[in-house]
Enzyme design. Sequence first.
Site, PDB file in Angstrom:
ATOM      1  N   TRP A   9       4.681  -7.064  -3.015  1.00  7.82           N
ATOM      2  CA  TRP A   9       5.460  -7.836  -2.035  1.00  7.82           C
ATOM      3  C   TRP A   9       4.581  -8.922  -1.408  1.00  7.82           C
ATOM      4  CZ3 TRP A   9       4.394  -8.571   3.127  1.00  7.82           C
ATOM      5  CH2 TRP A   9       5.395  -9.165   3.898  1.00  7.82           C
ATOM      6  N   HIS A  10       3.285  -8.593  -1.237  1.00  7.54           N
ATOM      7  CA  HIS A  10       2.407  -9.548  -0.580  1.00  7.54           C
ATOM      8  C   HIS A  10       2.209 -10.821  -1.387  1.00  7.54           C
ATOM      9  CE1 HIS A  10       1.450  -6.179   2.026  1.00  7.54           C
ATOM     10  NE2 HIS A  10       1.009  -7.073   2.873  1.00  7.54           N
ATOM     11  N   GLY A  11       2.181 -10.701  -2.683  1.00  2.10           N
ATOM     12  CA  GLY A  11       1.979 -11.922  -3.459  1.00  2.10           C
ATOM     13  C   GLY A  11       2.074 -11.658  -4.943  1.00  2.10           C
ATOM     14  N   SER A  30       4.581  -2.392  -2.479  1.00  2.00           N
ATOM     15  CA  SER A  30       4.239  -3.060  -1.217  1.00  2.00           C
ATOM     16  C   SER A  30       3.136  -4.103  -1.445  1.00  2.00           C
ATOM     17  CB  SER A  30       3.814  -2.005  -0.196  1.00  2.00           C
ATOM     18  OG  SER A  30       2.797  -2.477   0.616  1.00  2.00           O
ATOM     19  N   PHE A  42       2.860 -15.378   2.257  1.00  7.94           N
ATOM     20  CA  PHE A  42       3.634 -14.285   1.667  1.00  7.94           C
ATOM     21  C   PHE A  42       5.114 -14.481   1.962  1.00  7.94           C
ATOM     22  CE2 PHE A  42      -0.477 -12.033   2.824  1.00  7.94           C
ATOM     23  CZ  PHE A  42      -1.069 -12.421   1.638  1.00  7.94           C
TER      24      PHE A  42
END
Lengths: 476, 411
Positions: A326-328, A323, A476
């Site tokens: 996923w943000h960056g 997770s 993002f």
Amino acid sequence: MAFNSLIFAGFLFTVFLCYWSLPSKPLGIRNAFLLIASYIFYGWWDWHFLGLIALNSTVDYAIGVSLHQTQSNSKRKLLLGVSLTINLGILGLFKYYDFFINSAIDVLETIGLQANLHTLSIILPVGISFYTFQTLSYTIDIYREKIVPTKNAIAYFAFVSFFPQLVAGPIERASHLLPQFLERKSFNLEQTKDGLRQILWGLFKKTVIADNLAPYVDKIFSNYEVYPGPMLLLGTVYFAIQIYCDFSGYSDMAIGTARLFGFNLKRNFAYPYFSRNIGEFWRRWHISLSTWFRDYVYIPLGGNRTKTSFGHYSNLILTFTISGFWHGANWTFVIWGFLNGLYYLSPVLRGTHTHQTAVVAMGRFWPTPLEFFQICRTFTLISFAWIFFRANSFSHAIGFISHIGSSNWIAPLRHTKGLWYVLLILVIDWIQREKHHPLDVSTLPRVTRWAIYYILAILILFLGKTGHVPFIYFQF
Amino acid sequence: MFRLFISNSEMSTSDRTVLWPFLRRILTFLFPFILIGLTMEFALWKTGDAWSPRSALIHQQQSTTESIYGPRFFSDQFNIFKLSGIRYRQPSILSIGSSRVMQIRDMMFHPLEKEFYNGGGILRNAFDLHTFADILTREELPLPKVLIVGIDPWWLRTHYGKATWLNDSDGRSSFAGHIEAFRQILKKGAFQQVFTATSSFKSPGFGYDAIGTYARIEGTGFRKDGSSLYPSKVFREFVESPVYVDRESPAIIDRIRKTKREFSLPATIDEHRVRLIIEALSRIKNKGVEVYAFMPPFSEEAFEALEDSQALHQWWNYYKHKFPKILEKHDIFITPVSNPAQFELDDRYMFDGWHPSEVYMGHLVKRMIEKSPDSSYLKNVRLKNLTLSIKNAAIPLAFKRPDSPTAAGLN
């Protein structure tokens, strides 16, 4: 076209008027109109990427229909594999390719090898992480036979590109949003009014609170070497509030905008900073993403139904770490995710992670001392993790953290004006924490309501940042 | 498809019956904002603040008498205003730099007054000069015969401006700019000033035609030749009490002593910026323009503080001694940094620690012309007029006294 721009206000007003002026039957007319409006909205950033969203939608629409028609397990797996490969392939190419290449170069260089690898340096299409997850959940749910695919292509394309939630969520499930495109809508005054209230509240949080804290945060994080320890702690608190108001402000505007068209989006934030433990925090922060990862990563990994406790814990930490990623495409996000996974283990080990489902101090104004302590503890842990989220690199984060302890602790505080913004948002959120959103004031007399609206509008006009400060989650 | 629209019109009618009253209510809510907004816009237009910089410039240049352009709001229009001025006037003699060159005036170049324009204020760092050289060498601006460039010491240092400010931004053309203007009107108590400025068309002090709130209320702004006129209050106060006052806030002497802002630490030389300046000036020179670099002066007290400062020693010495030699090595004419004492003047000839008065600037221009080569276009200037103006200057700050009835105490 950002939500906090005048051009969006004009766009929204025009789309709103046209939408409700169109006949509600057949359904396709309004849906087609929303689809066109959404593509204009998205194309405003960069029309080149319209092809990408169209490709994404087409692939998953076709695969969804095929999945439903196919009985053979192996064929179904193949179709799901194709969907996953295409969706994650596009996301990987645009978002993670350069990161992996750079990481590979770093690794090879540390072992003394010269790498001849090239990065692509391509622009990240705005919202790609959000709409990719939305279309992925659609095919996965069809594969799991939780939903049946729609044959209404326009409704499906409008669902994927629905402009209020296209660029930064909430990440919607087909089971929740798609049926809303298939039902006839009539103008609902109460829903529209509440939508406008939520837009106003979101705009207030973004332009007044988040954007006014942003310069302090930028200064403190960019020049942490020259600031004393207490200032760095202040900067961390400011960032915690900034990101909350920035992202939840966006979500409020997205949900409010959707309500103007008769759509109900998922709640994305539920007063997360009043959480008593990390488990509760993650049930209240970016809810649409947390539940997505729970349903499509954590549970498929085995969830808590593993043979050993270790398996359960590693599933948790892995889910949080993914997770974060996923943000960056940066190790700082990975560490942020990992850290939250570690935090989460504590209530899991004590078996308290599913406790406290109701809002804190329900029916009372003041929390108990224990609740207050728990809220402070959770906020401290979360804020500490935010340092990694905000830092430009791992070494930046470590430098920042080590400077908190090593620097002067008796120097006078600066940039304290920001504390007023922190106080303002926390007090309003606390008073309204039992409401769906803090501006849910429909039960108050009209004079009071209008007075509140005017105060907020005046505060936005006088204190809000006028230049376009981009939303943090757009990256993002 | 068209039939569907007609046959289902009943559906949307039911929506409309709820929608229109709702929209009316929204309009009612917004009405006070719309009314206040329109009133403010009208007032800003009447004062001249909301005029486009180009139309204000044309209006000013076409005026038969002196005219001052001094908007109070949308202040980031100055770049457009000055660049438009250069295009309009097509000057043979152009001065550029920061606000510290703004006292160079057309009357100093008699009989070439019409051929002069002061582009002061558009350059704030080395990157701006580089951008300006790009624009000029691409001939997007008319090429002057003579270019006078004021170079400030902070252009050479690290940590001062990261990029060019020389862009076409115009606060007037954005919604954010108007919101900012409204905030300024209401926050700073400027409300009354704006409404006074809507009906007053002359500047106080000199009684010039005035465009913009500052020009109409305080008498400050850009003249037709691009030079800047200080507020009439400054001259009035000087006549009442003819002493030197550092009018900058914070005072330049304090900035130097406390190493703040332009004088902050670490004050080290940025070789890249030095190269940018040399390269920009050389490029302009190669286009056949006579380039006169010029180091604007400091007041005696500021100059002394800079000489005494250990923290700023390396940077100041580089600017004062080494940099002029580098320029000379590249065949660029340079007027070194000075203070009033070097011209047998005193600090009363300074507006503040770093802005010379027009009288002091007259001395500097005179010296520049005197030292220019015989082949220079500047040799067409009759120095007798300038010498006479300097000699007959009304006060150390200005050649002429403000004589408008609105300039109390000056007649």
